[in-house]
Design an enzyme around this catalytic site. Structure first.
Site, short mmCIF file in Angstrom:
data_model
loop_
_atom_site.label_atom_id
_atom_site.label_comp_id
_atom_site.label_asym_id
_atom_site.label_seq_id
_atom_site.Cartn_x
_atom_site.Cartn_y
_atom_site.Cartn_z
N GLN A 19 0.82 -1.21 0.00
CA GLN A 19 0.00 0.00 0.00
C GLN A 19 0.86 1.27 0.00
OE1 GLN A 19 -1.71 -1.21 3.94
NE2 GLN A 19 -1.51 0.96 4.45
N CYS A 25 -5.27 0.32 3.56
CA CYS A 25 -5.39 -1.11 3.90
C CYS A 25 -6.82 -1.61 3.75
CB CYS A 25 -4.89 -1.34 5.32
SG CYS A 25 -5.77 -0.37 6.56
N HIS A 162 -6.33 -1.60 11.55
CA HIS A 162 -5.71 -2.04 10.30
C HIS A 162 -6.54 -3.18 9.69
CE1 HIS A 162 -2.66 -2.74 7.35
NE2 HIS A 162 -2.30 -3.91 7.83
N ASN A 182 -1.13 -9.48 4.53
CA ASN A 182 -1.06 -8.05 4.80
C ASN A 182 -0.79 -7.31 3.48
OD1 ASN A 182 -1.03 -5.67 6.22
ND2 ASN A 182 0.77 -6.15 7.45
#
Lengths: 214, 71
Positions: A19, A25, A162, A182
């Site tokens: 990102q 996110c 997150h 992630n």
């Protein structure tokens, strides 16, 4: 339920993204879920546009943050189709929303569920197996220093900050764990993945769990 | 640049992160347990890290209650 399940083994999980210096996110998490569920339905795995969600999901704040549920509401209410990433590439900046005509190809979201599975992580495993990768929001403050291994401590379940994508779990070892993708690139964690203990709502992983239906 | 104010700031955050790693790693030495150490975020303060990367929030979700909650 199988003791071990990983959607990556089914070739429906796209590579880890980065990102960069943009609080996007929430968009990566949602788009990751949508493109995986699309592939589970028999289509070829196509990376969809995170930038489109970032620019156009007006209830969110672009690079300044957002929630997966607001993005999913936008997708279902407006019936906007997500176009391929190649047509609307990621810029790590909030820009003007680019509109596509109704006849333009893309992937639409029909419905979604957002549920709290705290205390019911076995049911969450079933949800993952049944519906595909799940968009979740966690407390990732201690992830600044994470290198790998299974997170069991240092995570609050009350300070979600997150969004990530749960793609599998493994309960065959001493410590059962979730497999989580992630969006901080492949140099972070274990090639971009993080593992979190199953069963004690580590980092609040079970507090806000979204599944998408196409 | 070495000895610039920016360098000193980054060095300070880097040293702070080393202290943090020692604390985080002290909870478990088991081979499967999470390990904490130097990565691409080690020269950021915790505040900078939060401001840059932790920008999501969660909507309150209803509790899962079996089949009824689905769909």
């Amino acid at each position: 339920l199988p003791a071990k399940f990983d959607w990556r083994d089914h070739a429906i999980v796209a590579p880890v993204q980065n990102q960069q210096a943009c609080g996007s996110c929430w968009a990566f998490s949602v788009v990751g879920a949508v493109q995986s569920v699309h592939a589970i339905g028999g289509s070829q795995l196509v990376e969809l546009s995170v930038q489109q969600v970032l620019d156009c999901s007006f209830q969110n704040k672009g690079c300044n943050g957002g929630t997966p549920v607001a993005a999913l509401k936008w997708l279902t209410q407006t019936r906007v189709k997500l176009v391929p990433q190649s047509e609307y590439p990621y810029k790590a900046q909030t820009r003007m929303c680019h509109f596509f005509s109704g006849s333009h190809g893309g992937v639409g979201v029909k419905n979604f569920t957002a549920l709290d599975f705290s205390g019911q992580e076995e049911a969450m495993m079933g949800h993952l197996v049944k519906h595909g990768p799940l968009s979740v929001v966690v407390d990732a403050l201690s992830w600044q220093d994470y290198l790998g291994g299974i997170i069991q401590y240092h995570c609050s379940s009350k300070r979600s900050n997150h969004a990530v994508l749960v793609v599998g779990y493994d309960t065959t070892g001493d410590i059962p764990y979730w497999i989580v993708q992630n969006s901080w690139g492949t140099t972070w964690g274990d090639k971009g993945y993080v593992y979190m203990k199953v069963g004690s709502n580590i980092c609040g992983i079970a507090d806000s769990v979204a599944a998408v239906f196409l | 640049e070495v000895n610039s104010p920016q360098f000193d700031r980054r060095l300070f955050f880097f040293q702070e992160s080393a202290t943090r790693h020692a604390y985080l790693n002290s909870f478990s030495a088991a081979s499967q347990s999470a390990k904490y150490g130097i990565n691409q975020f080690s020269d950021l303060s915790q505040r900078e890290f939060q401001d840059l990367y932790l920008r999501a929030s969660a909507d309150r979700a209803p509790a899962f209650s079996g089949q009824k909650a689905e769909g």
